[in-house]
Every structure is written in structure tokens, then in C-alpha cells.
Design a protein around this motif. Structure first.
Motif, PDB file in Angstrom:
ATOM      1  N   ASP A  43      42.261  34.712  47.786  1.00 27.23           N
ATOM      2  CA  ASP A  43      42.448  36.174  48.335  1.00 27.23           C
ATOM      3  C   ASP A  43      41.105  36.664  48.242  1.00 27.23           C
ATOM      4  OD1 ASP A  43      42.896  38.547  49.196  1.00 27.23           O
ATOM      5  OD2 ASP A  43      44.515  39.146  47.892  1.00 27.23           O
ATOM      6  N   GLU A  44      40.058  36.686  49.314  1.00 32.91           N
ATOM      7  CA  GLU A  44      38.836  37.073  49.251  1.00 32.91           C
ATOM      8  C   GLU A  44      38.006  36.595  48.183  1.00 32.91           C
ATOM      9  OE1 GLU A  44      38.094  39.320  51.991  1.00 32.91           O
ATOM     10  OE2 GLU A  44      40.012  40.604  52.442  1.00 32.91           O
ATOM     11  N   GLN A  86      40.270  38.616  44.319  1.00 34.75           N
ATOM     12  CA  GLN A  86      39.118  38.930  44.677  1.00 34.75           C
ATOM     13  C   GLN A  86      38.110  39.608  43.910  1.00 34.75           C
ATOM     14  OE1 GLN A  86      39.880  42.133  47.732  1.00 34.75           O
ATOM     15  NE2 GLN A  86      37.699  42.084  48.395  1.00 34.75           N
ATOM     16  N   THR A 128      46.513  40.543  51.677  1.00 32.36           N
ATOM     17  CA  THR A 128      46.888  40.467  50.325  1.00 32.36           C
ATOM     18  C   THR A 128      48.210  40.619  50.104  1.00 32.36           C
ATOM     19  OG1 THR A 128      44.514  41.356  49.596  1.00 32.36           O
ATOM     20  CG2 THR A 128      46.309  41.467  48.017  1.00 32.36           C
TER      21      THR A 128
END
Ligand SMILES: Nc1ncnc2c1ncn2[C@@H]1O[C@H](COP(=O)(O)OP(=O)(O)O)[C@@H](O)[C@H]1O
Ligand code: SF4
Ligand SMILES: [Mg+2]
Lengths: 320, 299
Positions: free
Chosen positions: A175-176, A95, A50
């Protein structure tokens, strides 16, 4: 720099000062992202993925290193000082669906913001464009007038994707973006992401810890561990012949679906131990505290980049 | 194509419908609590009385300077609901004019205090870690530590003691509370992904402050505003009671209590009217505040 490189990262470092000491979240990483590809950045939680994405976005400046975008933009410049066209061209999908949308803003306000800022369409056609974008990510136009709390997790992420697409970017950091979702929403969001990328020729930096996702949508993979990248390979090679002991450990820990997969799975390397603290990372190769093949040199010196063939790079003393 | 397309018109209609629906839902949540309806009704009635005091008060000329000794010290009767005072003025009429002063005080203080405090709090929270934050936070701490009565006393000794100056004194120590409220909320929201998303897409600081951060805090701010309205009246009354606020013959509720309390307990009805008026306003705003809290908590 080669022509096909959209993002060039070299020697990137980002440290955080905390009460426990200096966290070396990203500690000297280098990589290239090529136009139109999906490059996966994989690693356990806390490995610095991240942070890497946020430095590229400009949420905080790097402590060292170079980030060059499209051969002309210097990305160590903080977000506020970047030219407007960069804020159009690079996007991120976060995320957590629960915090990626403002709870007090209607979906249509959320998606029309970038349209207005970058003057993507005539003001009078804003609503139509928002409806188009929603439809494009698989949501009906009724979602325009809903608040985030009226949406499910998957729907929220699709809205976040529509918001990222609205300014017509060329590079998106994911990001995820699917890891907080249930399996069926996850599949829907991933399919949407793949479709979008093909049609719009987008470049993705796919941050994830889910190797299933990596296998399905990325062309290349990088393995990150405690702020450093230890292996980089095309997805196929990565799964067929993983070289780094840490990669082998990660692969041996995922459940396989078929007999065939089971055969190629690395044997004899079990996942042991926990990821050490990034405040006092192990010396030398940071994996040596968990590595079954560790040699004396491993704890003394950082392993060098070893290029196995043109696009398979590993950092491990075993291949010296 | 320059003119708005039919599709766009349809969307605009849809938006109006959804917005109406949302207001309806908020009203529904508010209505569920009977006490907040009571609070709102009392405030509306008092507000109407304050606005139309000249027409509602049975003896509008009794509001200020008026002397008719033959009518003095009359207990409550049909002619004078709340009796008359030592000059023969109708207490009920004076209380109605007192509501006008009460709402003027609330309006003046909140108008000065809320926008100032909220904007400064948003800015301080947004610019966390810079000298702007330090400056605003320090300044609020200084003003918050000033006791309102001491402040009122010094203002009254420099300027003349009147209701306006008293309210300025109250406002001077009040705005920092709104700074504190919005500052702490802004700090905790500042790095939420949805704020980072808007910023990274190029949203202006003004947009971030007033379109992203403020709407989330609005419910909490409005709840505090309603609860504070009662406090303004109470502190205003206290300042008037010690003689630093409105001066007789101004029909201010606090001033009246101060004047009339000298005639307790024999002529109890004189103090009863203005004291009950103060209690009623404070009670009504507290009930309303609870209702507003429910409206926003339900989202
Ligand atoms: N803002 C921050 N302040 C202090 N430490 C941080 C901050 N952001 C991340 N870290 C630390 O940096 C390390 C890497 O975090 P992160 O980049 O979030 O990893 P990942 O995304 O791979 O899970 C972790 O040890 C984390 O605690
Ligand atoms: S360098 Fe040494 S410790 Fe690190 S992965 Fe290779 S063998 Fe293991
Ligand atoms: Mg992460």
C-alpha cells in the motif's frame, strides 16, 4: 473460476458511516489477481485503494461482495476468524514507515514474531533466520538490534518487507509502500521488491498513485476513481493506448522523460477540477463532473463494462 | 542439527551487549538531571532506614506503646534529635518506624492499583466498541466519583479503622485513574499499522496487549506511579489525621501528626518530625518522577 487466479473479487462494497454521511469508499468493484503477477491499483488519494487492501486483509468486513482466495478461502471473514495459514499466506506492507514498526521493539523482535507464530524455523535458529531475511532485503545483520527510531525511512520499509516475507507468504499487498520515501530510498526499495518477487514467485497487489512505479514493476493496471474501477489493462496497453478519459487525464499530467514518451502522451486533455467527495459521489459515471467528453447519458447511468479485447476493459459511454 | 550453532551464540552475545548499552543510555539520561538523583538517593536512604528501623532507631522500643513520663516533653537535643513526646518517647525513633509504614502504604496501594488499572485499561481500549469497554469504563467512572474520605469512613464504620482498611479504601478509588490513563493511550494506538501488522500475522491478544501496547505506555505509567507514591502518603496522612486510618500507638506519620498537633505550638518539635518526614517522602518521589519522565521522553 480460472486456475490461474489467486484472488477473486466480485461486487465488493465498503461504506463508512461518518458524521458527514455515508462514505462510499469502495462501491462495487470486481477484479482478479493472477498467480505471480503484479497488479497495480492506481488512483488519486481518496479513491478507495487503501480501503480495498484493508478489506482483503480483514481489518474490517466488506458490506457486500465476494472475495475468494486460492479458490477456497472466503475473505469476507474478519481477520480474527481467519485460519492461521491465511495469516501466514497474505501479508501487507503499509505506506507510512513511521508507524509500520512498533517503536519499542527491536528489529529482531519485529521480524521474529511471524517466524515464531508460524513455526517457520526452529527456535534455536531464529536469529540466523532474521539475519538472513535482513540480508535478503539488503540490510546488514547489525540492524537486528536496533530500534525503529535508529533507522531511516527506506530502512524501516525494508524491515517491514522482511517482516512480510518472514512467514513465507504467496500474496503481498503493497500500500503505497514507497511513496513516503526520498527518491534514492524509493529506488532501492522498489528494486528489492522486484528481485524478491522474481525469486520467490510472489503475487503483489501494488497500490499506488505513482505511475512511474506502475510502469516499472507491474504487469497489469487498474484505475480506481471514487470507489469504482474504470479501466483495466496490461501495463503496456495502458500506457500506449489508454481509453478512459480519466486515464488519459492522469497520463497527460505526468512528466515524461524521453521524446518518445512525449509523442505517445495523450493530448488535449488537461487535468481539471478536484476529486469530488465520496459522501455524495456524482451520479452515473462518477467522472462526469471532470470529463471533457461527457454526454447527457453520462450523468444518468453508470457506464457498463466494455471489453475492448480480451484483457482491456473500460467503463465509459464513449465506447458503447 | 539440534544444538545452538556458533552463529546463534554470537547473536545472543550481541543482543546482551545491545541491551546493556540501552540501560547505560537510560541511566545517562536519568543522571543528567541532578534533582532526580537527589530524589532517588533520598528514597533509597529512607527505604534502608525503613527496612532496618530496629537497628537504626536509637530507641526502637519507643515505636509503639511505651511510657516514661520523666522523659516527656523534652525539646530536641543530642540524645533525642527530634525531642520526645508526651509519653517520653523518642520522636526520631518513631519517625524512622513511620517510614516503614509509609513505604508499606505505598507498596500496598500501588500493588493493588497499578496492575489492576493498567490491565483493565488495556483491555477496555483494545475491545473498543464492545460491551467489555462499556463495562470497564462505567465501573471506573463509578469508583472514581467516590470521595476517598467518605469511603474510608464507611469502611471504618463497617470494619475497624486501621491502616490496612484505610489503604483498601484509597485503592478502591485509585485504580480507575490507571484505567483512564492506559485506556486512552490504548484507544489511540489500537489501529496503528504496527498493531494491525502483528494482528494480521496471527499474534495473540495477549501478545498485542502486553508486548506491543504496554511497552509503549510504560514510561507514562511509571512516571504516574512515582508521582502517585507521594499522593498515597498525603491521602493516607489525611485519613489518619481525621482518625480513620492507623490508630495510636502505631508509629504512622499521619497518625503522629494528628496526635502531636494537639500540643502545638508549645511542643512544636513533636509535630515537626513526622510532618517533615511526610514532606520529605513526597518531595523525593516528585523529583524521581521528573527524572523518570526524562528517561522515557528522550527516546
Ligand atoms: N475508517 C474510515 N472511516 C471513515 N472514512 C474512511 C475510513 N477509511 C477511509 N475512509 C474514506 O474512504 C475514502 C477512501 O479512502 P482510502 O481507501 O484511504 O483511499 P486511498 O487509499 O485511495 O487514498 C476516503 O474518502 C476516506 O476519507
Ligand atoms: S462515461 Fe461519460 S463522463 Fe464518464 S468518462 Fe466516459 S465520457 Fe466521460
Ligand atoms: Mg491510501
Amino acid at each position: 473460476m480460472q486456475d490461474d487466479v489467486i484472488l477473486y473479487v466480485s461486487g465488493l462494497k465498503k461504506y463508512f458511516n461518518t458524521t458527514e454521511g455515508v462514505v462510499r469508499a469502495v462501491d462495487g468493484i470486481s477484479f482478479n489477481v493472477k498467480y505471480g503477477e503484479t497488479l497495480a491499483l492506481v488512483g488519486e488519494s481518496g479513491s478507495g485503494k487503501t480501503t480495498t487492501g484493508h478489506v482483503i486483509m480483514g481489518f474490517y468486513p466488506p458490506d457486500d461482495g465476494k472475495i475468494i482466495y486460492k479458490n477456497k478461502y472466503e475473505l469476507s471473514v474478519p481477520m480474527k476468524k481467519r485460519p492461521l495459514e491465511l495469516k501466514r499466506d497474505i501479508q501487507i506492507v503499509f505506506q507510512d514507515p513511521g508507524t509500520s514498526l512498533n517503536p519499542k521493539r527491536l528489529v529482531k523482535d519485529i521480524i521474529s514474531l511471524p517466524l515464531l507464530i508460524h513455526k517457520i524455523v526452529d527456535k534455536k535458529k531464529i536469529y540466523e533466520r532474521v539475519a538472513e531475511l535482513l540480508e535478503y532485503v539488503g540490510l546488514s545483520e547489525e540492524f537486528m538490534f536496533k530500534y525503529p527510531h535508529e533507522l531511516g525511512g527506506g530502512e524501516k520499509q525494508l524491515v517491514a518487507i522482511a517482516r512480510a516475507l518472514a512467514p513465507q507468504p504467496s500474496f503481498i499487498i503493497l500500500d503505497e509502500s514507497t511513496s513516503a520515501l526520498d527518491v534514492s530510498s524509493q529506488a532501492k526499495v522498489l528494486n528489492t521488491l522486484v528481485k524478491i518477487q522474481k525469486e520467490l514467485r510472489l503475487t503483489y497487489l501494488l497500490i499506488t498513485h505513482d505511475l512511474g512505479v506502475v510502469r516499472n514493476i507491474s504487469q497489469r493496471v487498474m484505475i480506481m476513481y471514487l470507489g469504482k474501477i474504470y479501466e483495466e489493462a496490461p501495463t503496456e496497453k495502458f500506457f500506449k493506448s489508454p481509453m478512459h478519459p480519466y486515464t488519459q487525464m492522469l497520463l497527460s499530467s505526468i512528466p515524461t522523460l524521453s521524446e518518445e514518451d512525449e509523442k505517445i502522451k495523450p493530448k488535449g486533455i488537461e487535468s481539471i477540477g478536484e476529486i469530488p467527495s465520496a459522501v455524495k459521489p456524482p451520479s452515473g459515471c462518477r467522472f462526469h463532473t471532470r470529463c471533457p467528453f461527457a454526454k447527457p447519458i453520462c450523468s444518468q447511468q453508470d457506464p457498463p463494462d466494455i471489453v475492448l479485447d480480451s484483457n482491456h476493459i473500460v467503463r465509459c459511454w464513449l465506447y458503447e | 542439527m539440534k544444538e545452538t550453532s556458533t552463529n546463534e551464540v554470537r547473536f545472543l552475545e550481541l543482543e546482551k551487549k545491545v541491551k546493556r548499552e540501552n540501560w547505560r543510555r537510560m541511566w545517562f539520561r536519568f543522571r543528567k538531571s541532578k534533582l532526580s538523583i537527589v530524589g532517588l538517593s533520598i528514597i533509597l536512604i529512607l527505604l534502608l532506614m525503613a527496612i532496618f528501623a530496629e537497628y537504626i532507631a536509637p530507641y526502637p522500643s519507643h515505636a509503639g506503646l511505651y511510657i516514661a513520663f520523666k522523659n516527656a516533653y523534652k525539646p530536641p537535643s543530642l540524645e533525642h534529635f527530634l525531642g520526645t513526646d508526651m509519653y517520653g518517647r523518642d520522636v526520631f525513633s518513631r519517625v524512622i518506624f513511620g517510614f516503614r509504614y509509609a513505604f508499606m502504604m505505598i507498596g500496598l496501594v500501588l500493588l493493588l492499583v497499578v496492575p489492576t488499572g493498567v490491565v483493565l485499561g488495556l483491555i477496555a481500549g483494545y475491545y473498543r466498541g464492545t460491551f467489555i469497554e462499556t463495562l470497564i469504563v462505567r465501573l471506573s467512572d463509578i469508583f472514581i466519583s467516590l470521595p476517598p474520605l467518605v469511603l474510608a469512613l464507611s469502611i471504618a464504620s463497617i470494619l475497624e479503622p486501621n491502616i490496612f482498611n484505610a489503604m483498601m479504601a484509597v485503592s478502591l478509588m485509585w485504580w480507575p485513574w490507571y484505567v483512564k490513563l492506559t485506556y486512552s493511550m490504548t484507544v489511540s494506538l489500537r489501529n496503528e499499522p504496527f498493531i494491525l501488522a502483528a494482528e494480521s500475522q496471527g499474534a495473540s491478544t495477549l501478545h498485542i496487549l502486553f508486548r506491543e501496547l504496554l511497552p509503549i505506555q510504560l514510561g507514562t505509567i511509571l512516571t504516574k506511579v512515582t508521582l502517585d507514591a507521594g499522593w498515597v502518603i498525603l491521602i493516607g496522612a489525611a485519613i489518619s489525621f481525621v482518625g480513620l486510618g492507623a490508630q495510636p500507638p502505631t508509629p504512622d506519620l499521619g497518625t503522629m501528626v494528628s496526635e502531636y498537633s494537639k500540643y502545638l505550638p508549645e511542643y512544636w518539635w513533636m509535630s515537626l518530625g513526622p510532618a517533615a518526614g511526610i514532606v520529605l517522602i513526597i518531595l523525593a518521589f516528585n523529583l524521581l518522577g521528573d527524572g523518570i519522565r526524562d528517561v522515557f521522553a528522550g527516546e
